[in-house]
Scaffold this active site. Structure first.
Site, PDB file in Angstrom:
ATOM      1  N   LYS A 123       0.833  -1.214   0.000  1.00 45.50           N
ATOM      2  CA  LYS A 123       0.000   0.000   0.000  1.00 45.50           C
ATOM      3  C   LYS A 123       0.857   1.249   0.000  1.00 45.50           C
ATOM      4  O   LYS A 123       0.471   2.264  -0.575  1.00 45.50           O
ATOM      5  CB  LYS A 123      -0.993  -0.004   1.170  1.00 45.50           C
ATOM      6  N   LYS A 205      -4.377 -10.591  -6.845  1.00 45.65           N
ATOM      7  CA  LYS A 205      -5.607 -10.777  -6.060  1.00 45.65           C
ATOM      8  C   LYS A 205      -6.743  -9.892  -6.601  1.00 45.65           C
ATOM      9  O   LYS A 205      -6.491  -8.763  -7.009  1.00 45.65           O
ATOM     10  CB  LYS A 205      -5.246 -10.420  -4.607  1.00 45.65           C
ATOM     11  N   LYS A 208     -11.192  -4.621  -4.700  1.00 41.70           N
ATOM     12  CA  LYS A 208     -12.226  -3.638  -5.025  1.00 41.70           C
ATOM     13  C   LYS A 208     -11.621  -2.301  -5.430  1.00 41.70           C
ATOM     14  O   LYS A 208     -12.304  -1.457  -5.971  1.00 41.70           O
ATOM     15  CB  LYS A 208     -13.270  -3.486  -3.915  1.00 41.70           C
TER      16      LYS A 208
HETATM   17  P1  ATP Z   1      -8.959  -3.182  -0.918  1.00 42.75           P
HETATM   18  O1  ATP Z   1      -8.979  -3.767  -2.294  1.00 42.75           O
HETATM   19  O2  ATP Z   1      -9.698  -1.887  -0.798  1.00 42.75           O
HETATM   20  O3  ATP Z   1      -7.615  -3.183  -0.294  1.00 42.75           O
HETATM   21  P2  ATP Z   1     -10.074  -5.674  -0.104  1.00 42.75           P
HETATM   22  O4  ATP Z   1     -10.960  -5.983  -1.259  1.00 42.75           O
HETATM   23  O5  ATP Z   1      -8.821  -6.428   0.074  1.00 42.75           O
HETATM   24  O6  ATP Z   1      -9.816  -4.136  -0.011  1.00 42.75           O
HETATM   25  P3  ATP Z   1     -10.760  -5.831   2.713  1.00 42.75           P
HETATM   26  O7  ATP Z   1     -11.779  -5.031   3.415  1.00 42.75           O
HETATM   27  O8  ATP Z   1      -9.331  -5.468   2.931  1.00 42.75           O
HETATM   28  O9  ATP Z   1     -11.029  -5.838   1.160  1.00 42.75           O
HETATM   29  O10 ATP Z   1     -10.978  -7.375   3.033  1.00 42.75           O
HETATM   30  C1  ATP Z   1     -12.116  -7.964   3.614  1.00 42.75           C
HETATM   31  C2  ATP Z   1     -11.960  -9.457   3.669  1.00 42.75           C
HETATM   32  O11 ATP Z   1     -11.977 -10.003   2.348  1.00 42.75           O
HETATM   33  C3  ATP Z   1     -10.631  -9.918   4.284  1.00 42.75           C
HETATM   34  O12 ATP Z   1     -10.872 -11.033   5.104  1.00 42.75           O
HETATM   35  C4  ATP Z   1      -9.806 -10.300   3.094  1.00 42.75           C
HETATM   36  O13 ATP Z   1      -8.849 -11.277   3.424  1.00 42.75           O
HETATM   37  C5  ATP Z   1     -10.857 -10.846   2.152  1.00 42.75           C
HETATM   38  N1  ATP Z   1     -10.433 -10.736   0.750  1.00 42.75           N
HETATM   39  C6  ATP Z   1     -10.138  -9.583   0.089  1.00 42.75           C
HETATM   40  N2  ATP Z   1      -9.824  -9.831  -1.189  1.00 42.75           N
HETATM   41  C7  ATP Z   1      -9.926 -11.181  -1.351  1.00 42.75           C
HETATM   42  C8  ATP Z   1      -9.725 -12.071  -2.467  1.00 42.75           C
HETATM   43  N3  ATP Z   1      -9.361 -11.620  -3.655  1.00 42.75           N
HETATM   44  N4  ATP Z   1      -9.922 -13.384  -2.271  1.00 42.75           N
HETATM   45  C9  ATP Z   1     -10.309 -13.860  -1.076  1.00 42.75           C
HETATM   46  N5  ATP Z   1     -10.509 -13.089   0.012  1.00 42.75           N
HETATM   47  C10 ATP Z   1     -10.328 -11.765  -0.106  1.00 42.75           C
END
Ligand code: ATP
Ligand code: LTN
Length: 340
Positions: A123, A205, A208
């Site tokens: 980040k 990965k 969002k």
């Molecule tokens: P950002 O993209 O804004 O960094 P994010 O999509 O990673 O956010 P978070 O709020 O950080 O979302 O994560 C919420 C939950 O979703 C966490 O438990 C994280 O491990 C899970 N998660 C996020 N992305 C994935 C993915 N691609 N596959 C599986 N689990 C995920």
């Protein structure tokens, strides 16, 4: 008497806790890796789920948008099946104990261990103009979230594993210094779907915050949008639907299809034997769209009822404050703060 105590002890369910940031509509990755499992755990465990709005301040947010996204994220949690009658649901910033314990824990955290966090490294590279102290101490706040509730298990996707290890380290360090204070939590990472990959760059990965909207599915995407995004998903130049090293795109689609339909990878290979990627992608898109239909409908209904949402988050904040106050009081006493 002894018998009753024993029965009470036996009945005490394990505590599950997890959070999600309100940084946008949840993706299929968030759903499969985390939120879908949270709903399933509600009957067996004592669950607490929250919107990690304080964590999202580590990246610059537009205030009005953040307020809206926080309420939407809260409604999304309920839309995904988190039932406030069964689970504690709240918004992190409504419970001041999180920030308070975070400060104390940060004083038991070393600069070196925070510097090693891969999420911090990623980040800070992505937001080089805003490498703030909150981004750096993010894991101390996450540890506070978990330890305040004496959580046994934390269901998260694979990317949060290192933060969970840090939480265990800081809790163990504190317990060794002051005697048993915190439960040492375990990460609960699903076997399949803990790392749903981008549909456009399947070695990355699904996130969002990706600039390319074709890279991710949100849980509110309409059926035609979902199907089109799967149609455009990057695969490879072969023809066979099979799970093999190097076939990142197909492996990702097969994992998604397997988690959604409950079919094994072998069954999926058989189902699409002799068929092309086109048929397979369409089937994945239809299965995902069908799985998310109820979520979309629930969200429409819930987000229109602001009074209900407010009532649920107020009640959640009250209950969360009462639970977290116990751990915080213990900590304050142990480290030597004068109790008022
Ligand atoms: P950002 O993209 O804004 O960094 P994010 O999509 O990673 O956010 P978070 O709020 O950080 O979302 O994560 C919420 C939950 O979703 C966490 O438990 C994280 O491990 C899970 N998660 C996020 N992305 C994935 C993915 N691609 N596959 C599986 N689990 C995920
Ligand atoms: N850091 C997590 C969100 C989060 C969390 C938590 C998850 C904040 N506090 C406590 C589990 C337990 C994320 O970005 N996925």
């Amino acid at each position: 008497m002894e018998g009753t105590e024993q029965a009470e002890k036996k009945e005490k369910k394990k505590v599950i806790l997890s959070g999600i940031q309100p940084t946008g509509v949840f993706t299929l990755g968030n759903y499969i890796g985390a939120v879908k499992n949270w709903g399933k755990m509600q009957d067996e465990y004592d669950c607490a789920y929250f919107i990690a709005d304080l964590h999202s301040l580590t990246i610059r947010q537009d205030p009005a948008a953040l307020r809206k996204q926080s309420l939407d994220a809260f409604a999304l949690l309920l839309a995904c099946g988190i039932d406030p009658e069964k689970s504690l649901v709240f918004i992190q910033s409504h419970v001041p104990a999180h920030s308070e314990l975070s400060w104390v824990l940060s004083c038991y955290t070393q600069f070196g261990e925070l510097s090693r966090m891969t999420q911090f490294k990623d980040k800070s590279a992505r937001h080089a103009d805003n490498v703030n102290a909150g981004l750096f101490t993010y894991p101390a706040l996450m540890a506070a979230d978990i330890l305040l509730y004496q959580a046994d298990m934390v269901p998260v996707g694979h990317d949060q594993k290192q933060h969970l290890e840090f939480t265990r380290d800081v809790a163990t360090r504190f317990n060794n210094l002051y005697g048993s204070t915190f439960k040492i939590p375990e990460a609960y990472i699903p076997k399949a779907g803990a790392r749903v990959m981008s549909l456009q760059e399947p070695t990355k990965k699904m996130s969002k915050s990706d600039e390319n909207p074709n890279a991710f599915i949100t849980i509110l995407d309409e059926p035609n949008v979902i199907i089109n995004k799967f149609k455009r998903a990057v695969t490879d130049s072969e023809k066979e639907v099979c799970f093999r090293e190097g076939k990142d795109g197909i492996n990702n689609l097969m994992t998604i299809y397997s988690v959604i339909t409950g079919r094994t990878l072998e069954q999926i290979e058989q189902e699409f034997e002799g068929k092309g990627y086109g048929d397979f992608k369409l089937a994945v898109g239809e299965a995902v769209s069908e799985e998310l239909r109820e979520v979309r409908e629930n969200f429409k209904r819930l987000s229109a009822d602001k009074a209900y949402l407010e009532q649920v988050y107020q009640a959640g904040a009250q209950k969360a404050a009462a639970i977290s106050a116990r751990t915080l009081a213990k900590v304050k006493k142990k480290v030597g703060l004068l109790v008022k």
